[in-house]
Write a protein that holds these residues in place. Structure first.
Motif, PDB file in Angstrom:
ATOM      1  N   GLY A   1      60.643 157.307  20.134  1.00 34.51           N
ATOM      2  CA  GLY A   1      60.904 158.598  19.502  1.00 34.51           C
ATOM      3  C   GLY A   1      62.359 158.984  19.668  1.00 34.51           C
ATOM      4  O   GLY A   1      63.226 158.142  19.871  1.00 34.51           O
ATOM      5  N   GLN A   2      62.598 160.255  19.606  1.00 36.88           N
ATOM      6  CA  GLN A   2      63.964 160.785  19.711  1.00 36.88           C
ATOM      7  C   GLN A   2      64.039 161.662  20.949  1.00 36.88           C
ATOM      8  O   GLN A   2      63.273 162.611  21.089  1.00 36.88           O
ATOM      9  CB  GLN A   2      64.272 161.597  18.454  1.00 36.88           C
ATOM     10  CG  GLN A   2      65.622 162.244  18.454  1.00 36.88           C
ATOM     11  CD  GLN A   2      65.867 163.021  17.160  1.00 36.88           C
ATOM     12  OE1 GLN A   2      65.449 162.601  16.093  1.00 36.88           O
ATOM     13  NE2 GLN A   2      66.540 164.148  17.265  1.00 36.88           N
ATOM     14  N   GLN A   3      64.947 161.340  21.858  1.00 40.40           N
ATOM     15  CA  GLN A   3      65.147 162.119  23.080  1.00 40.40           C
ATOM     16  C   GLN A   3      66.520 162.786  22.990  1.00 40.40           C
ATOM     17  O   GLN A   3      67.519 162.106  22.768  1.00 40.40           O
ATOM     18  CB  GLN A   3      65.102 161.215  24.313  1.00 40.40           C
ATOM     19  CG  GLN A   3      63.873 160.341  24.418  1.00 40.40           C
ATOM     20  CD  GLN A   3      62.608 161.139  24.633  1.00 40.40           C
ATOM     21  OE1 GLN A   3      62.605 162.132  25.334  1.00 40.40           O
ATOM     22  NE2 GLN A   3      61.532 160.710  23.996  1.00 40.40           N
ATOM     23  N   THR A   4      66.577 164.099  23.156  1.00 38.03           N
ATOM     24  CA  THR A   4      67.837 164.826  23.065  1.00 38.03           C
ATOM     25  C   THR A   4      68.181 165.420  24.419  1.00 38.03           C
ATOM     26  O   THR A   4      67.328 166.025  25.072  1.00 38.03           O
ATOM     27  CB  THR A   4      67.751 165.949  22.011  1.00 38.03           C
ATOM     28  OG1 THR A   4      67.390 165.360  20.755  1.00 38.03           O
ATOM     29  CG2 THR A   4      69.079 166.670  21.856  1.00 38.03           C
TER      30      THR A   4
ATOM     31  N   LEU B   1      73.447 164.607  23.189  1.00 34.78           N
ATOM     32  CA  LEU B   1      73.191 163.178  23.032  1.00 34.78           C
ATOM     33  C   LEU B   1      71.786 163.001  22.474  1.00 34.78           C
ATOM     34  O   LEU B   1      70.828 163.564  22.998  1.00 34.78           O
ATOM     35  CB  LEU B   1      73.304 162.454  24.371  1.00 34.78           C
ATOM     36  CG  LEU B   1      74.659 162.508  25.063  1.00 34.78           C
ATOM     37  CD1 LEU B   1      74.600 161.760  26.391  1.00 34.78           C
ATOM     38  CD2 LEU B   1      75.738 161.918  24.187  1.00 34.78           C
ATOM     39  N   ILE B   2      71.692 162.207  21.432  1.00 40.11           N
ATOM     40  CA  ILE B   2      70.405 161.891  20.836  1.00 40.11           C
ATOM     41  C   ILE B   2      70.159 160.415  21.081  1.00 40.11           C
ATOM     42  O   ILE B   2      70.918 159.569  20.613  1.00 40.11           O
ATOM     43  CB  ILE B   2      70.397 162.192  19.324  1.00 40.11           C
ATOM     44  CG1 ILE B   2      70.738 163.649  19.071  1.00 40.11           C
ATOM     45  CG2 ILE B   2      69.036 161.827  18.723  1.00 40.11           C
ATOM     46  CD1 ILE B   2      71.018 163.968  17.607  1.00 40.11           C
ATOM     47  N   ASP B   3      69.132 160.108  21.839  1.00 40.15           N
ATOM     48  CA  ASP B   3      68.798 158.734  22.167  1.00 40.15           C
ATOM     49  C   ASP B   3      67.613 158.320  21.307  1.00 40.15           C
ATOM     50  O   ASP B   3      66.549 158.927  21.359  1.00 40.15           O
ATOM     51  CB  ASP B   3      68.440 158.638  23.655  1.00 40.15           C
ATOM     52  CG  ASP B   3      68.157 157.213  24.117  1.00 40.15           C
ATOM     53  OD1 ASP B   3      68.275 156.276  23.301  1.00 40.15           O
ATOM     54  OD2 ASP B   3      67.816 157.040  25.297  1.00 40.15           O
TER      55      ASP B   3
ATOM     56  N   LYS C   1      64.180 155.551  12.104  1.00 37.67           N
ATOM     57  CA  LYS C   1      64.586 156.947  12.333  1.00 37.67           C
ATOM     58  C   LYS C   1      66.106 157.111  12.322  1.00 37.67           C
ATOM     59  O   LYS C   1      66.610 158.212  12.133  1.00 37.67           O
ATOM     60  CB  LYS C   1      64.039 157.424  13.679  1.00 37.67           C
ATOM     61  CG  LYS C   1      62.539 157.346  13.758  1.00 37.67           C
ATOM     62  CD  LYS C   1      62.067 157.542  15.179  1.00 37.67           C
ATOM     63  CE  LYS C   1      60.565 157.264  15.248  1.00 37.67           C
ATOM     64  NZ  LYS C   1      60.107 156.980  16.572  1.00 37.67           N
ATOM     65  N   TRP C   2      66.828 156.040  12.541  1.00 36.04           N
ATOM     66  CA  TRP C   2      68.274 156.130  12.678  1.00 36.04           C
ATOM     67  C   TRP C   2      68.949 156.714  11.450  1.00 36.04           C
ATOM     68  O   TRP C   2      69.780 157.604  11.557  1.00 36.04           O
ATOM     69  CB  TRP C   2      68.876 154.756  12.961  1.00 36.04           C
ATOM     70  CG  TRP C   2      68.552 154.158  14.282  1.00 36.04           C
ATOM     71  CD1 TRP C   2      67.669 154.641  15.212  1.00 36.04           C
ATOM     72  CD2 TRP C   2      69.076 152.962  14.820  1.00 36.04           C
ATOM     73  NE1 TRP C   2      67.623 153.800  16.291  1.00 36.04           N
ATOM     74  CE2 TRP C   2      68.479 152.759  16.083  1.00 36.04           C
ATOM     75  CE3 TRP C   2      69.991 152.031  14.360  1.00 36.04           C
ATOM     76  CZ2 TRP C   2      68.778 151.676  16.881  1.00 36.04           C
ATOM     77  CZ3 TRP C   2      70.286 150.943  15.160  1.00 36.04           C
ATOM     78  CH2 TRP C   2      69.693 150.776  16.405  1.00 36.04           C
ATOM     79  N   GLU C   3      68.632 156.169  10.293  1.00 40.87           N
ATOM     80  CA  GLU C   3      69.327 156.607   9.078  1.00 40.87           C
ATOM     81  C   GLU C   3      69.133 158.093   8.836  1.00 40.87           C
ATOM     82  O   GLU C   3      70.079 158.792   8.485  1.00 40.87           O
ATOM     83  CB  GLU C   3      68.889 155.802   7.855  1.00 40.87           C
ATOM     84  CG  GLU C   3      69.770 156.119   6.653  1.00 40.87           C
ATOM     85  CD  GLU C   3      69.583 155.149   5.507  1.00 40.87           C
ATOM     86  OE1 GLU C   3      70.196 155.402   4.471  1.00 40.87           O
ATOM     87  OE2 GLU C   3      68.858 154.157   5.635  1.00 40.87           O
ATOM     88  N   ALA C   4      67.921 158.599   9.043  1.00 36.42           N
ATOM     89  CA  ALA C   4      67.674 160.030   8.848  1.00 36.42           C
ATOM     90  C   ALA C   4      68.510 160.860   9.822  1.00 36.42           C
ATOM     91  O   ALA C   4      69.110 161.867   9.433  1.00 36.42           O
ATOM     92  CB  ALA C   4      66.188 160.341   9.024  1.00 36.42           C
ATOM     93  N   ILE C   5      68.589 160.433  11.062  1.00 40.08           N
ATOM     94  CA  ILE C   5      69.388 161.165  12.053  1.00 40.08           C
ATOM     95  C   ILE C   5      70.857 161.132  11.676  1.00 40.08           C
ATOM     96  O   ILE C   5      71.564 162.140  11.758  1.00 40.08           O
ATOM     97  CB  ILE C   5      69.164 160.584  13.467  1.00 40.08           C
ATOM     98  CG1 ILE C   5      67.729 160.872  13.920  1.00 40.08           C
ATOM     99  CG2 ILE C   5      70.163 161.154  14.458  1.00 40.08           C
ATOM    100  CD1 ILE C   5      67.320 160.128  15.167  1.00 40.08           C
TER     101      ILE C   5
END
Length: 190
Positions: free
Chosen positions: A14-17, A29-31, A41-45
């Motif tokens: 998932g996405q950890q901020t 930081l968004i991991d 998920k990378w491209e959307a972020i």
């Protein structure tokens, strides 16, 4: 202990901020994990977020580790392919790309081992150097950077995440890279 924390490893899903303040600046930081299912998920972020930089981590020691994602390829081969794809998306969005070639300590151990170094030369037959760390790191850096084409603007840092003093120095360099990219971006908008 501090060493136990540094040695701990947890797979990101998932996405950890994480948000923190350092030297009057607030950082977010968004991991996002690097495994194949997480990459979607990378491209959307990247395209939807208000990003100023992306830090791409790659293990120097993974040149001879077989990928579980794609048979017949090493983890480093997959990492270089993904890096190239990420760069193209970042370039379209004018975002600073930082390449962290990590696990220097493990890479050094492999280079000192004759069997591992022979394997390195077999995997990279165009490598003409010896088992020196600097020339080997530069070679791998060039493999990543050349994967994105001639216009690749990337700031590379050779790191060992366990060396907190070195990571502190790298953090300062990263901060400078991000600010210089933002200034250049603002100038081009004028």
């Amino acid at each position: 202990t501090k060493d136990d924390i540094l040695q701990a490893r947890q797979r990101t899903t998932g996405q950890q901020t994480t948000t923190f303040t350092k030297d009057k600046y607030t950082w977010e930081l968004i991991d996002v994990g690097g495994q194949k299912p997480e990459r979607a998920k990378w491209e959307a972020i990247i395209t939807e977020g208000n990003l100023h930089a992306v830090i791409y981590f790659a293990g120097l020691d993974e040149y001879n580790m077989q990928s579980s994602e794609e048979k017949g390829k090493t983890k480093m081969e997959i990492s270089i392919e993904v890096f190239s794809e990420v760069f193209k998306t970042l370039q379209q969005n004018n975002i600073c790309l930082l390449l962290f070639l990590n696990k220097l300590d493990l890479f050094e151990k492999k280079l000192k081992d004759e069997t591992h170094f022979s394997e390195f030369k077999k995997i990279f037959p165009d490598f003409k150097g010896g088992p020196e760390v600097e020339s080997s790191c530069n070679y791998i850096r060039d493999k990543f950077v050349s994967s994105g084409g001639e216009d690749m603007d990337v700031h590379t840092h050779i790191t060992c995440a366990l060396d907190t003093d070195a990571i502190t120095a790298v953090f300062e360099a990263v901060k400078d890279n991000i600010f210089m990219k933002r200034i250049a971006s603002m100038r081009s908008e004028l």
